[in-house]
Design a protein around this motif. Structure first.
Motif, PDB file in Angstrom:
ATOM      1  N   ALA A   1       0.826  -1.202   0.000  1.00  0.00           N
ATOM      2  CA  ALA A   1       0.000   0.000   0.000  1.00  0.00           C
ATOM      3  C   ALA A   1       0.867   1.261   0.000  1.00  0.00           C
ATOM      4  O   ALA A   1       0.545   2.238  -0.670  1.00  0.00           O
ATOM      5  CB  ALA A   1      -0.956  -0.008   1.184  1.00  0.00           C
TER       6      ALA A   1
ATOM      7  N   TYR B   1       1.825   2.399  -3.403  1.00  0.00           N
ATOM      8  CA  TYR B   1       0.742   3.062  -4.110  1.00  0.00           C
ATOM      9  C   TYR B   1       0.579   4.502  -3.632  1.00  0.00           C
ATOM     10  O   TYR B   1       0.304   5.393  -4.440  1.00  0.00           O
ATOM     11  CB  TYR B   1      -0.569   2.296  -3.933  1.00  0.00           C
ATOM     12  CG  TYR B   1      -0.562   0.940  -4.598  1.00  0.00           C
ATOM     13  CD1 TYR B   1      -0.336   0.811  -5.961  1.00  0.00           C
ATOM     14  CD2 TYR B   1      -0.789  -0.211  -3.859  1.00  0.00           C
ATOM     15  CE1 TYR B   1      -0.334  -0.434  -6.577  1.00  0.00           C
ATOM     16  CE2 TYR B   1      -0.790  -1.452  -4.462  1.00  0.00           C
ATOM     17  CZ  TYR B   1      -0.572  -1.562  -5.822  1.00  0.00           C
ATOM     18  OH  TYR B   1      -0.567  -2.786  -6.414  1.00  0.00           O
ATOM     19  N   VAL B   2       0.742   4.737  -2.350  1.00  0.00           N
ATOM     20  CA  VAL B   2       0.588   6.085  -1.802  1.00  0.00           C
ATOM     21  C   VAL B   2       1.577   7.040  -2.461  1.00  0.00           C
ATOM     22  O   VAL B   2       1.217   8.162  -2.827  1.00  0.00           O
ATOM     23  CB  VAL B   2       0.738   6.091  -0.268  1.00  0.00           C
ATOM     24  CG1 VAL B   2       0.840   7.504   0.272  1.00  0.00           C
ATOM     25  CG2 VAL B   2      -0.433   5.363   0.377  1.00  0.00           C
TER      26      VAL B   2
ATOM     27  N   GLN C   1      -5.842   0.117  -2.684  1.00  0.00           N
ATOM     28  CA  GLN C   1      -4.946   1.158  -3.183  1.00  0.00           C
ATOM     29  C   GLN C   1      -4.713   1.004  -4.686  1.00  0.00           C
ATOM     30  O   GLN C   1      -4.635   1.988  -5.413  1.00  0.00           O
ATOM     31  CB  GLN C   1      -3.603   1.111  -2.440  1.00  0.00           C
ATOM     32  CG  GLN C   1      -3.637   1.683  -1.063  1.00  0.00           C
ATOM     33  CD  GLN C   1      -3.707   3.194  -1.076  1.00  0.00           C
ATOM     34  OE1 GLN C   1      -3.078   3.848  -1.887  1.00  0.00           O
ATOM     35  NE2 GLN C   1      -4.483   3.736  -0.157  1.00  0.00           N
TER      36      GLN C   1
END
Length: 107
Positions: free
Chosen positions: A8, A11-12, A42
Motif C-alpha cells: 500500500a 501506491y501512496v 490502493q
C-alpha cells in the motif's frame, strides 16, 4: 528471484505524484491517499486516479492550469459539485469522476 507484490505504501507514493498540481489542501490530499486501505484497494484507487489524470492530459494537453481548475470547479454533470468534492464524498466518487472524464473524451 521474483519481484514482490506492491505494498500500500508504494501506491501512496504514486498517488501523491498523480495529485501534484491539483491545488489540494493537506486534508484533501490525505483523504485521497487512502492510507488505511489494503494494497488491493490502493491499486483500484491508483487505477482510477490514473484514468482521471490521463484523461485530463488528453482534454487539456498544453494547459496545466485547466487540468488543475477542472478538478476544483463546479461541474453540472456532477450536480454542481467539483470533481474533488465528488471524489471525497464517498467511496464511489473516483469511479464517478473517471466515468465523467471518459464520457468527455468520447465527445
Amino acid at each position: 528471484m521474483s519481484a514482490s507484490a506492491p505494498h500500500a505504501a508504494d501506491y501512496v507514493a504514486e498517488i501523491d505524484g498523480l495529485l501534484r498540481g491539483w491545488a489540494l489542501s493537506d486534508a484533501e490530499r490525505a483523504l485521497l491517499r487512502g492510507h488505511n486501505e489494503s494494497a488491493e484497494q490502493q491499486a483500484v484507487r491508483l487505477t482510477r486516479l490514473r484514468t482521471i489524470v490521463g484523461g485530463l492530459y488528453l482534454l487539456f494537453p498544453e494547459n496545466p492550469v485547466l487540468r488543475r481548475d477542472w478538478v476544483q470547479r463546479a461541474n453540472a454533470e456532477l450536480g454542481g459539485h467539483s470533481p474533488v468534492q465528488v471524489i471525497l464524498a464517498d467511496d464511489d466518487g473516483l469511479r464517478t469522476v473517471a466515468r465523467l472524464i471518459h464520457a468527455q473524451l468520447q465527445q
